[in-house]
Design a protein around this motif. Structure first.
Motif, PDB file in Angstrom:
ATOM      1  N   LEU A  90       0.822  -1.203   0.000  1.00  0.00           N
ATOM      2  CA  LEU A  90       0.000   0.000   0.000  1.00  0.00           C
ATOM      3  C   LEU A  90       0.860   1.257   0.000  1.00  0.00           C
ATOM      4  O   LEU A  90       0.536   2.254  -0.653  1.00  0.00           O
ATOM      5  CB  LEU A  90      -0.921   0.000   1.224  1.00  0.00           C
ATOM      6  N   PHE A  91       1.988   1.208   0.715  1.00  0.00           N
ATOM      7  CA  PHE A  91       2.884   2.365   0.770  1.00  0.00           C
ATOM      8  C   PHE A  91       3.450   2.682  -0.609  1.00  0.00           C
ATOM      9  O   PHE A  91       3.414   3.835  -1.065  1.00  0.00           O
ATOM     10  CB  PHE A  91       4.025   2.085   1.754  1.00  0.00           C
ATOM     11  N   PHE A  92       3.965   1.638  -1.283  1.00  0.00           N
ATOM     12  CA  PHE A  92       4.547   1.881  -2.605  1.00  0.00           C
ATOM     13  C   PHE A  92       3.490   2.231  -3.636  1.00  0.00           C
ATOM     14  O   PHE A  92       3.752   2.993  -4.568  1.00  0.00           O
ATOM     15  CB  PHE A  92       5.358   0.659  -3.057  1.00  0.00           C
ATOM     16  N   TRP A  93       2.293   1.713  -3.517  1.00  0.00           N
ATOM     17  CA  TRP A  93       1.219   2.074  -4.437  1.00  0.00           C
ATOM     18  C   TRP A  93       0.842   3.545  -4.269  1.00  0.00           C
ATOM     19  O   TRP A  93       0.607   4.262  -5.244  1.00  0.00           O
ATOM     20  CB  TRP A  93       0.008   1.179  -4.178  1.00  0.00           C
ATOM     21  N   GLU A  94       0.805   4.002  -3.023  1.00  0.00           N
ATOM     22  CA  GLU A  94       0.507   5.410  -2.769  1.00  0.00           C
ATOM     23  C   GLU A  94       1.593   6.303  -3.346  1.00  0.00           C
ATOM     24  O   GLU A  94       1.309   7.350  -3.936  1.00  0.00           O
ATOM     25  CB  GLU A  94       0.386   5.648  -1.271  1.00  0.00           C
ATOM     26  N   ARG A  95       2.868   5.885  -3.207  1.00  0.00           N
ATOM     27  CA  ARG A  95       3.959   6.667  -3.782  1.00  0.00           C
ATOM     28  C   ARG A  95       3.846   6.739  -5.296  1.00  0.00           C
ATOM     29  O   ARG A  95       4.088   7.777  -5.912  1.00  0.00           O
ATOM     30  CB  ARG A  95       5.310   6.033  -3.415  1.00  0.00           C
ATOM     31  N   ARG A  96       3.463   5.638  -5.924  1.00  0.00           N
ATOM     32  CA  ARG A  96       3.324   5.604  -7.381  1.00  0.00           C
ATOM     33  C   ARG A  96       2.231   6.541  -7.848  1.00  0.00           C
ATOM     34  O   ARG A  96       2.373   7.271  -8.834  1.00  0.00           O
ATOM     35  CB  ARG A  96       3.026   4.180  -7.835  1.00  0.00           C
ATOM     36  N   LEU A  97       1.099   6.553  -7.122  1.00  0.00           N
ATOM     37  CA  LEU A  97       0.014   7.456  -7.478  1.00  0.00           C
ATOM     38  C   LEU A  97       0.415   8.909  -7.292  1.00  0.00           C
ATOM     39  O   LEU A  97       0.002   9.793  -8.043  1.00  0.00           O
ATOM     40  CB  LEU A  97      -1.227   7.155  -6.637  1.00  0.00           C
ATOM     41  N   ALA A  98       1.256   9.173  -6.292  1.00  0.00           N
ATOM     42  CA  ALA A  98       1.653  10.556  -6.013  1.00  0.00           C
ATOM     43  C   ALA A  98       2.627  11.092  -7.038  1.00  0.00           C
ATOM     44  O   ALA A  98       2.616  12.268  -7.375  1.00  0.00           O
ATOM     45  CB  ALA A  98       2.266  10.638  -4.609  1.00  0.00           C
ATOM     46  N   THR A  99       3.511  10.228  -7.549  1.00  0.00           N
ATOM     47  CA  THR A  99       4.547  10.704  -8.475  1.00  0.00           C
ATOM     48  C   THR A  99       4.069  10.774  -9.906  1.00  0.00           C
ATOM     49  O   THR A  99       4.614  11.510 -10.711  1.00  0.00           O
ATOM     50  CB  THR A  99       5.785   9.801  -8.407  1.00  0.00           C
ATOM     51  N   GLY A 100       3.043  10.025 -10.266  1.00  0.00           N
ATOM     52  CA  GLY A 100       2.549  10.129 -11.632  1.00  0.00           C
ATOM     53  C   GLY A 100       2.063   8.813 -12.165  1.00  0.00           C
ATOM     54  O   GLY A 100       2.182   7.768 -11.532  1.00  0.00           O
TER      55      GLY A 100
END
Length: 259
Positions: A36-46
């Motif tokens: 979930l953490f890495f998925w959130e980072r992916r959504l935030a960066t683009g």
């Protein structure tokens, strides 16, 4: 809380006595949390390639630097025909894209600055952007220009959150806005303009001929294949002796560097 803790500690459930099961559940929760953490980072960066990438709204709306063209202190001599071609497009009922191209030192930037001054005198909204070999910066500058021309904040917000493509939002607005001249100076590396890897001639990137005003580009690239069939190319040739530009050319050159 203490009572509950003591109760749970004193009478743990049967499954809690199975250490293998407990550690398996703990490991599973840890993996899910990391995912979930890495998925959130992916959504935030683009978004992935081909998707819509969020952009920083503050930089678009605020800008932070002047978009005024460099001053030309005296009339440009020897380029009357080229200035008339640009002026006719600016005065015309539709928009378009004109590329002033030629070798370095021929006065492309000076010609563009004179055309910008004439357009402003005729009541056009004139904005000047210098290409810095940075597609993201170019996108921010064109978004700022569109914002000056009335691109709504709601569309900028949609671009910021990735709901729409910024380049499409900008050009959808520029297609409807009229009475403007945007100069993008020194685009000597047009293959890098973007966004994406498509050539400018595809007209899906930051440089398009489909606006309600005029987009004027200066470049050393004189290839029609680069700019496409809808761009009006003005090939500058060396001036004959005695018809060189006046000191205004040198003034503009100091403002923008080499042209």
């Amino acid at each position: 809380m203490a009572i509950v803790t003591n109760y749970v500690t004193a009478q743990p459930p049967k499954w809690a006595e199975n250490t293998v099961l407990v550690w398996s559940v703990f490991a599973g929760l840890a993996v899910v949390s990391l995912g979930l953490f890495f998925w959130e980072r992916r959504l935030a960066t683009g978004a992935p390639d081909g998707g819509v990438r969020p952009v920083p709204l503050g930089r678009i709306a605020a800008g932070g630097h002047s978009m005024n063209p460099p001053a030309v202190q005296a009339p440009v001599r020897g380029r009357e025909a080229e200035l008339e071609r640009i002026g006719a497009l600016v005065r015309g009922p539709g928009g378009g894209m004109v590329v002033v191209c030629g070798a370095g030192g021929l006065g492309k930037t000076t010609l563009a600055a004179e055309a910008a001054a004439q357009a402003r005198a005729q009541g056009q909204v004139v904005m000047w952007i210098r290409w810095r070999d940075d597609p993201e910066r170019l996108g921010q500058d064109l978004a700022q220009a569109a914002h000056i021309l009335g691109l709504p904040e709601v569309r900028l917000e949609e671009a910021r959150t990735g709901r729409v493509s910024l380049v499409d939002a900008v050009w959808e607005h520029l297609a409807t806005a009229t009475g403007w001249l945007i100069v993008v100076d020194n685009v000597d590396t047009p293959a890098r303009v973007g966004p994406g890897s498509g050539p400018p001639a595809a007209y899906r990137g930051w440089l398009r001929p489909h606006g309600g005003g005029v987009l004027l580009v200066t470049s050393r690239d004189t290839t029609g294949q680069t700019w496409g069939t809808d761009a009006d190319l003005i090939h500058l040739q060396p001036l004959r002796r005695g018809s060189s530009c006046s000191p205004g050319r040198r003034s503009a050159r100091r403002d923008r560097g080499r042209g």
